[in-house]
Design an enzyme around this catalytic site. Structure first.
Site, PDB file in Angstrom:
ATOM      1  N   SER A 232      29.637 -35.575  63.514  1.00  0.00           N
ATOM      2  CA  SER A 232      30.170 -34.376  63.004  1.00  0.00           C
ATOM      3  C   SER A 232      29.763 -33.554  61.870  1.00  0.00           C
ATOM      4  CB  SER A 232      31.616 -34.912  62.010  1.00  0.00           C
ATOM      5  OG  SER A 232      32.532 -34.209  61.112  1.00  0.00           O
ATOM      6  N   ASP A 472      37.417 -34.656  71.931  1.00  0.00           N
ATOM      7  CA  ASP A 472      36.754 -33.911  69.944  1.00  0.00           C
ATOM      8  C   ASP A 472      38.501 -33.843  69.937  1.00  0.00           C
ATOM      9  OD1 ASP A 472      36.098 -32.948  67.765  1.00  0.00           O
ATOM     10  OD2 ASP A 472      34.267 -34.169  68.364  1.00  0.00           O
ATOM     11  N   HIS A 509      37.136 -37.752  68.402  1.00  0.00           N
ATOM     12  CA  HIS A 509      35.629 -37.342  67.049  1.00  0.00           C
ATOM     13  C   HIS A 509      34.920 -37.766  67.169  1.00  0.00           C
ATOM     14  CE1 HIS A 509      33.946 -34.059  65.111  1.00  0.00           C
ATOM     15  NE2 HIS A 509      34.299 -34.905  63.820  1.00  0.00           N
TER      16      HIS A 509
END
Length: 595
Positions: A232, A472, A509
């Site tokens: 991330s 994601d 994600h």
């Protein structure tokens, strides 16, 4: 921990993507994303690799099986380095911390700060907080652990990865930091000029030489190899380091990188405005596209695309062809009456298609990338990013960190109103702006300066692995694929010699979703850097702790993750075993496969 925990580089125009390599996608002016908290790291001991390409900055050869001997922890209290204060040094006994149920060995825990200062802007005290864990059984390697969200806390430097690895457990000396501000300063640190720059890239540049000096003090020799990894915003840190600090690191592992974070954050506000058009309650954007409706769409995607890889198994491996095969308007029933979870209204179909096509201004100027349709959109994390984060994460991040000049703190009183009232046409350009004391735009301090020209990385013999989930909800794998397409074009089709991209079907994600999301990505990176073994594929397996793995999947299911643009195709044999698949170029066989 601030509720504004948000994952997330110089705006440079990019060319058109290489033809025929990828599903529909659009190129952003750089690379973007916005993300949640995640640690990633790990390593694997091994012999030295063959010598890299020449030049005085080429990778050093590993010392032959001569790990350093850790000094007494207490001696490290006297470690001296410019602008650095050591707050504490503690010996941590073996088994005090663990990973995957296995104890992590004895190590020294060093905590401190760098560049402490009182801001002339807001009078607050800022510093780059860090901790470093130095194992007794050291493998001669250093790992920078890039953390997620808005940073603001020093996450334990265990070197964990969602793939299951732990760098500390595998003998790395691991560093973690808060990127230059504390949690109480989130998100308003973005109004402080230097804190912006530290968060964007300068904290990594400041900490890296200090960490190597601390390792030298601890073991009486410098690390043989240095790695950086994260997911991330930590993936963004890794992508930035590949462009800015490639002379300092030998291997880079970026997972779900939000490397175009300011663009992605603006796109999140734009998306919220689209969802609000069909939400029954704008305070709860989940009402725009309910869990039952998302399951309906996911099942329609599976009906059209599950068998494209030769096997009906609840997974879409051939996502490239799926984007051509699936249509929301054609393949999902339209409601004749009220919404009841078995259909979508005409307006919902239009909004869903617009959101997946990517954010744009009213005059059709691209803001951020498209997203692929994938059955992993059923997961709670996907909905959290799409429907919750625009109000809680993206609005303050855009307002205070990415806009130049930043907004007044008064917007905190009504972040929902700020998100829904954000004038995309007028305000989106401010992520490229400078003003007065803000000498760098957010697209300068947040994104890699030139992520598709990695000459230093390549010429040193360093290597890079990038991974991204097909579902994601905040940072698009289409954007990551577009980055690799342009990287490959710039190196005349030879980018795979130093960089490889892997997409994970179904994964959300960083991790999770109906996916085989457990992998040894960092171990593969180390083998590539140090042994010259380039990963032709990564074998991924089911995480038994993942609640979103379908009940009818075998707990031992494994699948190959293929080097982009290849995809896994079922050949023959046990359908739960990765060995029954081969990585092949996508091909448009629209049959529905075998069971």
């Amino acid at each position: 921990m601030s509720r504004f925990f948000y994952g997330s580089p110089q705006g440079i125009p990019r060319g058109e993507p290489a033809a025929g390599r990828r599903r529909r996608r659009t190129l952003s002016t750089t690379m973007a994303a916005v993300a949640a908290s995640v640690l990633l790291t790990a390593g694997l001991a091994g012999p030295a690799s063959a010598a890299p390409p020449g030049g005085q900055d080429a990778l050093p050869q590993l010392a032959a099986a001569q790990p350093g001997t850790l000094q007494e922890c207490e001696t490290l209290t006297g470690f001296a380095y410019p602008a650095t204060e050591i707050a504490s040094v503690t010996r941590v006994a073996a088994g005090t911390v663990s990973n995957g149920g296995q104890p992590i060995g004895e190590h020294c825990l060093v905590r401190g700060t760098m560049n402490e200062r009182v801001s002339a802007f807001d009078g607050q005290t800022y510093a780059i907080g860090f901790e470093m864990r130095l194992p007794v059984a050291w493998a001669g390697r250093y790992l920078y652990q890039g953390n997620g969200g808005l940073d603001g806390s020093v996450t334990p430097a265990l070197g964990l990865t969602r793939g299951g690895e732990s760098g500390l457990q595998m003998g790395f000396a691991v560093l973690s930091s808060d990127a230059g501000h504390n949690g109480a300063q989130n998100p308003l640190f973005g109004r402080e000029p230097q804190a912006r720059l530290d968060y964007g890239y300068q904290a990594v540049g400041t900490l890296t030489p200090m960490a190597k000096a601390l390792i030298t003090a601890a073991y009486d020799r410098a690390p043989d190899r240095s790695y950086i990894t994260g997911g991330s915003n930590g993936g963004r840190h890794t992508m930035v380091a590949a462009a800015r600090y490639a002379d300092q690191y030998d291997g880079f592992l970026a997972i779900a990188p939000g490397f175009n974070l300011p663009q992605a954050a603006v796109a999140q506000l734009w998306q919220a405005q689209q969802w609000a058009r069909v939400a029954t309650n704008t305070a709860d954007l989940n009402t725009a596209f309910t869990p039952q409706e998302r399951t309906l769409v996911a099942n329609a995607i599976l009906t059209r695309c599950d068998g494209l890889d030769g096997l009906v198994d609840g997974m879409v491996q051939d996502s490239t062809i799926c984007q051509r095969a699936f249509s929301v308007k054609r393949d999902v029933p339209r409601c004749d009456g009220d919404r009841d979870g078995t259909c979508l209204t005409k307006e919902q179909q239009a909004v869903i298609e617009e959101v997946f096509a990517g954010a744009r201004t009213s005059n059709n100027k691209e803001i951020y990338s498209s997203f692929p349709f994938d059955p992993g959109l059923t997961q709670a994390g996907w909905a959290g990013w799409k429907f919750g984060s625009p109000y809680t994460r993206d609005a303050p991040a855009v307002g205070f960190i990415f806009m130049t000049p930043p907004e007044d703190p008064g917007i905190l009183a009504d972040l929902q109103g700020y998100a829904l009232g954000f004038d995309v046409d007028a305000e989106a350009e401010k992520i490229y702006a400078t003003s007065g004391i803000y000498t760098e735009s957010s697209m300068s301090f947040m994104t890699p300066p030139d992520p598709t020209h990695l000459d230093t990385l390549r010429e040193r013999g360093a290597k890079m692995i990038v991974m991204h989930g097909a579902s994601d909800g905040v940072f698009s794998p289409d954007d990551t694929a577009a980055w690799f397409d342009e990287l490959d074009r710039n190196y005349r089709g030879d980018a795979e010699a130093f960089a490889r991209y892997f997409e994970v079907p179904g994964m959300g994600h960083v991790a999770g979703g109906p996916a085989t999301d457990q992998h040894a990505g960092l171990a593969a990176l180390v083998a590539w850097v140090e042994q010259g073994t380039a990963p032709a594929q990564l074998v991924a397996s089911v995480n038994p702790a993942n609640p979103e793995v379908p009940a009818d999947w075998s707990p031992t299911r494994s699948r190959p993750l293929c080097v982009y643009p290849q995809v896994a195709q079922y050949i023959s044999g046990d359908p739960e075993n990765a060995a029954s698949f081969a990585c092949e170029d996508p091909h448009p066989g629209l049959g529905y496969g075998k069971r």
